[in-house]
Write a protein that holds these residues in place. Structure first.
Motif, PDB file in Angstrom:
ATOM      1  N   GLU A 126      22.083  18.058   2.482  1.00  0.00           N
ATOM      2  CA  GLU A 126      20.460  18.049   2.708  1.00  0.00           C
ATOM      3  C   GLU A 126      20.337  16.621   2.070  1.00  0.00           C
ATOM      4  OE1 GLU A 126      18.217  20.980   1.489  1.00  0.00           O
ATOM      5  OE2 GLU A 126      16.410  20.059   1.663  1.00  0.00           O
ATOM      6  N   ARG A 127      19.274  15.829   2.927  1.00  0.00           N
ATOM      7  CA  ARG A 127      18.930  14.498   2.214  1.00  0.00           C
ATOM      8  C   ARG A 127      18.492  14.892   0.909  1.00  0.00           C
ATOM      9  NH1 ARG A 127      15.954  10.465   6.368  1.00  0.00           N
ATOM     10  NH2 ARG A 127      17.928  11.429   7.514  1.00  0.00           N
ATOM     11  N   GLU A 128      18.805  13.741   0.026  1.00  0.00           N
ATOM     12  CA  GLU A 128      18.439  13.964  -1.427  1.00  0.00           C
ATOM     13  C   GLU A 128      17.855  12.718  -1.966  1.00  0.00           C
ATOM     14  OE1 GLU A 128      21.383  14.511  -4.173  1.00  0.00           O
ATOM     15  OE2 GLU A 128      22.734  12.974  -3.542  1.00  0.00           O
ATOM     16  N   PHE A 129      16.838  13.005  -2.840  1.00  0.00           N
ATOM     17  CA  PHE A 129      16.124  11.882  -3.598  1.00  0.00           C
ATOM     18  C   PHE A 129      17.106  11.049  -4.589  1.00  0.00           C
ATOM     19  CE2 PHE A 129      12.809   9.836  -5.817  1.00  0.00           C
ATOM     20  CZ  PHE A 129      13.124   9.970  -7.204  1.00  0.00           C
ATOM     21  N   VAL A 130      16.814   9.725  -4.388  1.00  0.00           N
ATOM     22  CA  VAL A 130      17.708   8.901  -5.420  1.00  0.00           C
ATOM     23  C   VAL A 130      16.568   8.163  -6.336  1.00  0.00           C
ATOM     24  CG1 VAL A 130      19.107   6.742  -5.397  1.00  0.00           C
ATOM     25  CG2 VAL A 130      19.402   8.416  -3.446  1.00  0.00           C
ATOM     26  N   ALA A 131      15.581   7.440  -5.936  1.00  0.00           N
ATOM     27  CA  ALA A 131      14.748   6.894  -6.645  1.00  0.00           C
ATOM     28  C   ALA A 131      13.688   6.746  -6.047  1.00  0.00           C
ATOM     29  CB  ALA A 131      15.326   5.385  -7.009  1.00  0.00           C
ATOM     30  N   ARG A 132      12.391   6.372  -6.468  1.00  0.00           N
ATOM     31  CA  ARG A 132      11.148   5.833  -5.974  1.00  0.00           C
ATOM     32  C   ARG A 132      10.300   4.994  -6.874  1.00  0.00           C
ATOM     33  NH1 ARG A 132       7.032  10.047  -7.517  1.00  0.00           N
ATOM     34  NH2 ARG A 132       7.954  11.662  -8.690  1.00  0.00           N
ATOM     35  N   ILE A 133       9.582   4.045  -6.389  1.00  0.00           N
ATOM     36  CA  ILE A 133       8.684   3.089  -6.886  1.00  0.00           C
ATOM     37  C   ILE A 133       7.304   3.190  -6.362  1.00  0.00           C
ATOM     38  CG2 ILE A 133       9.447   1.191  -5.411  1.00  0.00           C
ATOM     39  CD1 ILE A 133       9.455  -0.561  -7.850  1.00  0.00           C
ATOM     40  N   SER A 134       6.288   3.030  -7.229  1.00  0.00           N
ATOM     41  CA  SER A 134       4.889   3.256  -6.985  1.00  0.00           C
ATOM     42  C   SER A 134       4.258   2.037  -6.065  1.00  0.00           C
ATOM     43  CB  SER A 134       4.019   3.326  -8.218  1.00  0.00           C
ATOM     44  OG  SER A 134       4.267   1.865  -9.117  1.00  0.00           O
ATOM     45  N   ALA A 189       8.731   5.152   3.310  1.00  0.00           N
ATOM     46  CA  ALA A 189       7.481   4.580   2.906  1.00  0.00           C
ATOM     47  C   ALA A 189       6.641   6.030   2.564  1.00  0.00           C
ATOM     48  CB  ALA A 189       6.910   3.662   3.571  1.00  0.00           C
ATOM     49  N   ASP A 190       5.624   6.001   1.513  1.00  0.00           N
ATOM     50  CA  ASP A 190       4.714   7.207   1.374  1.00  0.00           C
ATOM     51  C   ASP A 190       3.338   6.539   0.891  1.00  0.00           C
ATOM     52  OD1 ASP A 190       3.201   9.381   0.440  1.00  0.00           O
ATOM     53  OD2 ASP A 190       4.987   9.896  -0.872  1.00  0.00           O
ATOM     54  N   PRO A 191       2.171   6.780   1.477  1.00  0.00           N
ATOM     55  CA  PRO A 191       1.069   6.170   1.021  1.00  0.00           C
ATOM     56  C   PRO A 191       0.388   6.727  -0.021  1.00  0.00           C
ATOM     57  CG  PRO A 191       0.728   7.723   2.857  1.00  0.00           C
ATOM     58  CD  PRO A 191       2.188   7.880   2.872  1.00  0.00           C
ATOM     59  N   LYS A 192       1.194   7.769  -0.883  1.00  0.00           N
ATOM     60  CA  LYS A 192       0.495   8.247  -2.192  1.00  0.00           C
ATOM     61  C   LYS A 192       0.894   7.127  -3.238  1.00  0.00           C
ATOM     62  CE  LYS A 192       2.450  12.353  -1.859  1.00  0.00           C
ATOM     63  NZ  LYS A 192       3.082  12.179  -0.441  1.00  0.00           N
ATOM     64  N   VAL A 193       0.208   6.925  -4.096  1.00  0.00           N
ATOM     65  CA  VAL A 193       0.484   6.169  -5.379  1.00  0.00           C
ATOM     66  C   VAL A 193       1.753   6.104  -5.779  1.00  0.00           C
ATOM     67  CG1 VAL A 193      -0.331   5.418  -7.587  1.00  0.00           C
ATOM     68  CG2 VAL A 193      -2.055   6.226  -5.933  1.00  0.00           C
ATOM     69  N   PHE A 194       2.179   7.258  -6.233  1.00  0.00           N
ATOM     70  CA  PHE A 194       3.689   7.518  -6.858  1.00  0.00           C
ATOM     71  C   PHE A 194       4.798   7.937  -5.986  1.00  0.00           C
ATOM     72  CE2 PHE A 194       1.955   6.149 -10.560  1.00  0.00           C
ATOM     73  CZ  PHE A 194       0.694   7.003 -10.796  1.00  0.00           C
ATOM     74  N   GLY A 195       4.471   8.100  -4.699  1.00  0.00           N
ATOM     75  CA  GLY A 195       5.403   8.690  -3.797  1.00  0.00           C
ATOM     76  C   GLY A 195       5.924  10.160  -4.267  1.00  0.00           C
ATOM     77  N   SER A 196       7.237  10.437  -3.631  1.00  0.00           N
ATOM     78  CA  SER A 196       7.309  11.829  -4.145  1.00  0.00           C
ATOM     79  C   SER A 196       8.993  12.275  -4.055  1.00  0.00           C
ATOM     80  CB  SER A 196       6.733  12.749  -2.774  1.00  0.00           C
ATOM     81  OG  SER A 196       7.301  14.125  -3.066  1.00  0.00           O
ATOM     82  N   ARG A 197       9.617  13.128  -4.474  1.00  0.00           N
ATOM     83  CA  ARG A 197      10.811  13.357  -4.477  1.00  0.00           C
ATOM     84  C   ARG A 197      11.085  14.034  -3.351  1.00  0.00           C
ATOM     85  NH1 ARG A 197      13.561  13.661  -9.648  1.00  0.00           N
ATOM     86  NH2 ARG A 197      14.928  14.864  -8.825  1.00  0.00           N
ATOM     87  N   ASP A 198      10.275  14.625  -2.441  1.00  0.00           N
ATOM     88  CA  ASP A 198      10.413  15.495  -1.379  1.00  0.00           C
ATOM     89  C   ASP A 198      10.449  14.614  -0.265  1.00  0.00           C
ATOM     90  OD1 ASP A 198       8.924  18.704  -0.081  1.00  0.00           O
ATOM     91  OD2 ASP A 198      10.290  17.166   0.500  1.00  0.00           O
ATOM     92  N   SER A 249       0.881  -1.212   0.045  1.00  0.00           N
ATOM     93  CA  SER A 249       0.107   0.032  -0.137  1.00  0.00           C
ATOM     94  C   SER A 249       0.740   1.299  -0.047  1.00  0.00           C
ATOM     95  CB  SER A 249      -0.789  -0.027   1.357  1.00  0.00           C
ATOM     96  OG  SER A 249      -1.622  -0.969   1.314  1.00  0.00           O
ATOM     97  N   TYR A 250       2.248   1.037   0.143  1.00  0.00           N
ATOM     98  CA  TYR A 250       2.837   2.233   0.131  1.00  0.00           C
ATOM     99  C   TYR A 250       3.914   2.306  -1.320  1.00  0.00           C
ATOM    100  CZ  TYR A 250       1.834   2.914   5.114  1.00  0.00           C
ATOM    101  OH  TYR A 250       1.207   3.161   6.147  1.00  0.00           O
ATOM    102  N   ALA A 251       4.089   3.431  -1.484  1.00  0.00           N
ATOM    103  CA  ALA A 251       5.183   3.711  -2.514  1.00  0.00           C
ATOM    104  C   ALA A 251       6.393   3.922  -1.744  1.00  0.00           C
ATOM    105  CB  ALA A 251       4.900   5.218  -3.327  1.00  0.00           C
ATOM    106  N   MET A 252       7.577   3.271  -2.293  1.00  0.00           N
ATOM    107  CA  MET A 252       8.625   3.450  -1.557  1.00  0.00           C
ATOM    108  C   MET A 252       9.919   4.298  -2.328  1.00  0.00           C
ATOM    109  SD  MET A 252       8.182   1.476   0.856  1.00  0.00           S
ATOM    110  CE  MET A 252       9.709   1.314   1.603  1.00  0.00           C
ATOM    111  N   GLY A 253      10.694   4.782  -1.618  1.00  0.00           N
ATOM    112  CA  GLY A 253      11.597   5.812  -1.975  1.00  0.00           C
ATOM    113  C   GLY A 253      12.889   5.503  -1.373  1.00  0.00           C
ATOM    114  N   TRP A 254      13.946   5.569  -2.203  1.00  0.00           N
ATOM    115  CA  TRP A 254      15.313   5.623  -1.572  1.00  0.00           C
ATOM    116  C   TRP A 254      15.845   7.244  -1.619  1.00  0.00           C
ATOM    117  CZ3 TRP A 254      17.798   1.872   0.909  1.00  0.00           C
ATOM    118  CH2 TRP A 254      17.331   0.500   0.747  1.00  0.00           C
ATOM    119  N   PHE A 255      16.667   7.591  -0.365  1.00  0.00           N
ATOM    120  CA  PHE A 255      17.340   8.899  -0.293  1.00  0.00           C
ATOM    121  C   PHE A 255      18.606   8.692   0.168  1.00  0.00           C
ATOM    122  CE2 PHE A 255      13.714  11.817  -1.099  1.00  0.00           C
ATOM    123  CZ  PHE A 255      12.594  10.972  -0.816  1.00  0.00           C
TER     124      PHE A 255
END
Length: 125
Positions: free
Chosen positions: A44-52, A99-108, A31-37
């Motif tokens: 500052e913490r920076e975005f690397v990748a995310r998956i829906s 983990a982000d509950p939104k469908v596509f996650g975020s770069r933020d 149920s969570y989009a997942m991101g790597w930072f």
């Protein structure tokens, strides 16, 4: 509540590869989009990748890692991966999954609800 535990970091020479894993607890991983930072000292913490969430068919990468890193997820194992190839010294940082509950996650990074403790990746020149 989701608990995340990263593993797979280490010391590698430039040009080498590492595979990071992030294991999630709970029955709602899909149920969570997942991101790597990542976060390097003094930066500052920076975005690397995310998956829906769910089937994970949508993914995004930071320009700095595009073509070198691959994000994937295995919902049966409650795990998200980050395959890192052609590593560079500038990839050195602590890597976090989130983990982000939104469908596509975020770069933020501020959009994510749950975080792991991080795993250190050091790339020597």
């Amino acid at each position: 509540q989701v608990q995340l535990v990263e593993s797979g970091g280490g010391l590698v020479q430039a040009g080498g590869s590492l595979r990071l894993s992030c294991a999630a607890s709970g029955r709602t991983f899909s149920s969570y989009a997942m991101g790597w930072f990542r976060q390097a000292p003094g930066k500052e913490r920076e975005f690397v990748a995310r998956i829906s969430r769910s089937d994970g068919i949508t993914y995004y990468y930071a320009d700095s890692v595009k073509g070198r890193f691959t994000i994937s997820r295995d919902n049966a194992k409650n795990t998200v991966y980050l395959q890192m190839n052609s590593l560079k010294p500038e990839d050195t940082a602590v890597y976090y999954c989130a983990a982000d509950p939104k469908v596509f996650g975020s770069r933020d990074y501020r959009e994510y609800d749950y975080w792991g403790q991080g795993t250190q990746v050091t790339v020597s020149s």
